[in-house]
Write a protein that holds these residues in place. Sequence first.
Motif, PDB file in Angstrom:
ATOM      1  N   THR A  28       0.836  -1.189   0.000  1.00 16.80           N
ATOM      2  CA  THR A  28       0.000   0.000   0.000  1.00 16.80           C
ATOM      3  C   THR A  28       0.881   1.252   0.000  1.00 16.80           C
ATOM      4  OG1 THR A  28      -1.709  -1.145   1.264  1.00 16.80           O
ATOM      5  CG2 THR A  28      -1.779   1.254   1.309  1.00 16.80           C
ATOM      6  N   PRO A  29       0.587   2.220  -0.861  1.00 13.35           N
ATOM      7  CA  PRO A  29       1.358   3.465  -0.836  1.00 13.35           C
ATOM      8  C   PRO A  29       1.192   4.182   0.510  1.00 13.35           C
ATOM      9  CG  PRO A  29      -0.016   3.353  -2.801  1.00 13.35           C
ATOM     10  CD  PRO A  29      -0.422   2.213  -1.918  1.00 13.35           C
ATOM     11  N   VAL A  30       2.246   4.868   0.920  1.00 17.13           N
ATOM     12  CA  VAL A  30       2.260   5.539   2.217  1.00 17.13           C
ATOM     13  C   VAL A  30       2.694   6.983   2.022  1.00 17.13           C
ATOM     14  CG1 VAL A  30       3.384   5.607   4.486  1.00 17.13           C
ATOM     15  CG2 VAL A  30       2.892   3.420   3.417  1.00 17.13           C
ATOM     16  N   LYS A  31       2.035   7.879   2.739  1.00 18.69           N
ATOM     17  CA  LYS A  31       2.480   9.267   2.799  1.00 18.69           C
ATOM     18  C   LYS A  31       2.927   9.524   4.227  1.00 18.69           C
ATOM     19  CE  LYS A  31       1.217  14.063   2.176  1.00 18.69           C
ATOM     20  NZ  LYS A  31       2.067  14.620   1.192  1.00 18.69           N
ATOM     21  N   LEU A  32       4.205   9.809   4.374  1.00 19.31           N
ATOM     22  CA  LEU A  32       4.760  10.146   5.683  1.00 19.31           C
ATOM     23  C   LEU A  32       5.016  11.644   5.674  1.00 19.31           C
ATOM     24  CD1 LEU A  32       7.431   7.325   6.065  1.00 19.31           C
ATOM     25  CD2 LEU A  32       5.234   7.450   7.200  1.00 19.31           C
ATOM     26  N   ALA A  33       4.413  12.323   6.584  1.00 22.18           N
ATOM     27  CA  ALA A  33       4.573  13.769   6.622  1.00 22.18           C
ATOM     28  C   ALA A  33       4.456  14.271   8.047  1.00 22.18           C
ATOM     29  CB  ALA A  33       3.512  14.439   5.754  1.00 22.18           C
ATOM     30  N   ARG A  34       5.027  15.429   8.276  1.00 19.19           N
ATOM     31  CA  ARG A  34       4.836  16.074   9.570  1.00 19.19           C
ATOM     32  C   ARG A  34       3.351  16.373   9.701  1.00 19.19           C
ATOM     33  NH1 ARG A  34       8.947  20.491  11.029  1.00 19.19           N
ATOM     34  NH2 ARG A  34      10.057  18.644  11.637  1.00 19.19           N
ATOM     35  N   PHE A  35       2.781  16.032  10.819  1.00 21.86           N
ATOM     36  CA  PHE A  35       1.335  16.172  10.978  1.00 21.86           C
ATOM     37  C   PHE A  35       0.921  17.635  11.102  1.00 21.86           C
ATOM     38  CE2 PHE A  35      -2.531  16.468  13.541  1.00 21.86           C
ATOM     39  CZ  PHE A  35      -3.381  15.763  12.721  1.00 21.86           C
ATOM     40  N   HIS A  36      -0.097  17.972  10.342  1.00 21.61           N
ATOM     41  CA  HIS A  36      -0.779  19.257  10.473  1.00 21.61           C
ATOM     42  C   HIS A  36      -2.256  18.980  10.242  1.00 21.61           C
ATOM     43  CE1 HIS A  36      -2.278  23.278   9.687  1.00 21.61           C
ATOM     44  NE2 HIS A  36      -1.182  23.727  10.258  1.00 21.61           N
ATOM     45  N   PRO A  37      -3.141  19.314  11.168  1.00 24.77           N
ATOM     46  CA  PRO A  37      -4.560  18.948  11.054  1.00 24.77           C
ATOM     47  C   PRO A  37      -5.204  19.358   9.728  1.00 24.77           C
ATOM     48  CG  PRO A  37      -4.132  19.940  13.194  1.00 24.77           C
ATOM     49  CD  PRO A  37      -2.870  20.070  12.399  1.00 24.77           C
ATOM     50  N   ARG A  38      -4.916  20.557   9.231  1.00 26.52           N
ATOM     51  CA  ARG A  38      -5.542  20.998   7.988  1.00 26.52           C
ATOM     52  C   ARG A  38      -5.091  20.172   6.795  1.00 26.52           C
ATOM     53  NH1 ARG A  38      -4.349  27.115   8.018  1.00 26.52           N
ATOM     54  NH2 ARG A  38      -4.768  26.862   5.804  1.00 26.52           N
ATOM     55  N   LEU A  39      -3.834  19.756   6.774  1.00 22.79           N
ATOM     56  CA  LEU A  39      -3.344  18.930   5.674  1.00 22.79           C
ATOM     57  C   LEU A  39      -3.949  17.524   5.717  1.00 22.79           C
ATOM     58  CD1 LEU A  39       0.434  19.894   5.508  1.00 22.79           C
ATOM     59  CD2 LEU A  39      -1.340  20.431   3.836  1.00 22.79           C
ATOM     60  N   ALA A  40      -4.182  17.003   6.929  1.00 19.64           N
ATOM     61  CA  ALA A  40      -4.782  15.677   7.049  1.00 19.64           C
ATOM     62  C   ALA A  40      -6.209  15.679   6.521  1.00 19.64           C
ATOM     63  CB  ALA A  40      -4.747  15.211   8.499  1.00 19.64           C
ATOM     64  N   ILE A  41      -6.901  16.783   6.698  1.00 19.73           N
ATOM     65  CA  ILE A  41      -8.293  16.881   6.243  1.00 19.73           C
ATOM     66  C   ILE A  41      -8.371  17.179   4.746  1.00 19.73           C
ATOM     67  CG2 ILE A  41     -10.426  18.239   6.471  1.00 19.73           C
ATOM     68  CD1 ILE A  41      -9.602  18.603   9.453  1.00 19.73           C
ATOM     69  N   ASP A  42      -7.521  18.101   4.276  1.00 17.43           N
ATOM     70  CA  ASP A  42      -7.533  18.487   2.862  1.00 17.43           C
ATOM     71  C   ASP A  42      -6.097  18.518   2.336  1.00 17.43           C
ATOM     72  OD1 ASP A  42      -7.862  19.498   0.347  1.00 17.43           O
ATOM     73  OD2 ASP A  42      -8.832  21.358   0.979  1.00 17.43           O
ATOM     74  N   PRO A  43      -5.638  17.415   1.705  1.00 19.85           N
ATOM     75  CA  PRO A  43      -4.246  17.332   1.251  1.00 19.85           C
ATOM     76  C   PRO A  43      -3.919  18.283   0.101  1.00 19.85           C
ATOM     77  CG  PRO A  43      -5.461  15.391   0.575  1.00 19.85           C
ATOM     78  CD  PRO A  43      -6.386  16.210   1.442  1.00 19.85           C
ATOM     79  N   THR A  44      -4.908  18.978  -0.459  1.00 24.31           N
ATOM     80  CA  THR A  44      -4.629  19.896  -1.562  1.00 24.31           C
ATOM     81  C   THR A  44      -4.157  21.264  -1.076  1.00 24.31           C
ATOM     82  OG1 THR A  44      -6.932  20.667  -1.642  1.00 24.31           O
ATOM     83  CG2 THR A  44      -6.362  18.768  -3.004  1.00 24.31           C
ATOM     84  N   ILE A  45      -4.204  21.492   0.226  1.00 25.34           N
ATOM     85  CA  ILE A  45      -3.799  22.793   0.773  1.00 25.34           C
ATOM     86  C   ILE A  45      -2.299  22.963   0.617  1.00 25.34           C
ATOM     87  CG2 ILE A  45      -3.637  24.180   2.881  1.00 25.34           C
ATOM     88  CD1 ILE A  45      -6.235  22.920   3.797  1.00 25.34           C
TER      89      ILE A  45
END
Length: 104
Positions: free
Chosen positions: A87-104
């Motif tokens: 399964t593809p994985v996206k590892l990123a520093r967590f930010h609530p707005r990015l988790a909800i809308d990855p296009t930001i």
Amino acid sequence: DLARALPNADFASKFKSEADKVKLVFRTSGTTGTAKLVGITRAQLELSIEGLQRCLPMQEGDCALICLPLWHVHGLVCLLRCLREGTPVKLARFHPRLAIDPTI
């Protein structure tokens, strides 16, 4: 337990199955007391991965967003599960707005 029954624990440990050997060591946070090291076996990792697969099934085309740090047991189990399944994985520093809308 074979290790307790035999006087030489090193000799007895050679007879343990590969699944019962400690593969990872995590340091606890000490939330309920003094921080300590905890050994995790291959069998424990596999059971955690299987439990996650049952609770959160993934389908073709899904991508996992892993926000937990990889030094946290569940963060690592999520990553190992995805690697096992391909399964593809996206590892990123967590930010609530990015988790909800990855296009930001």
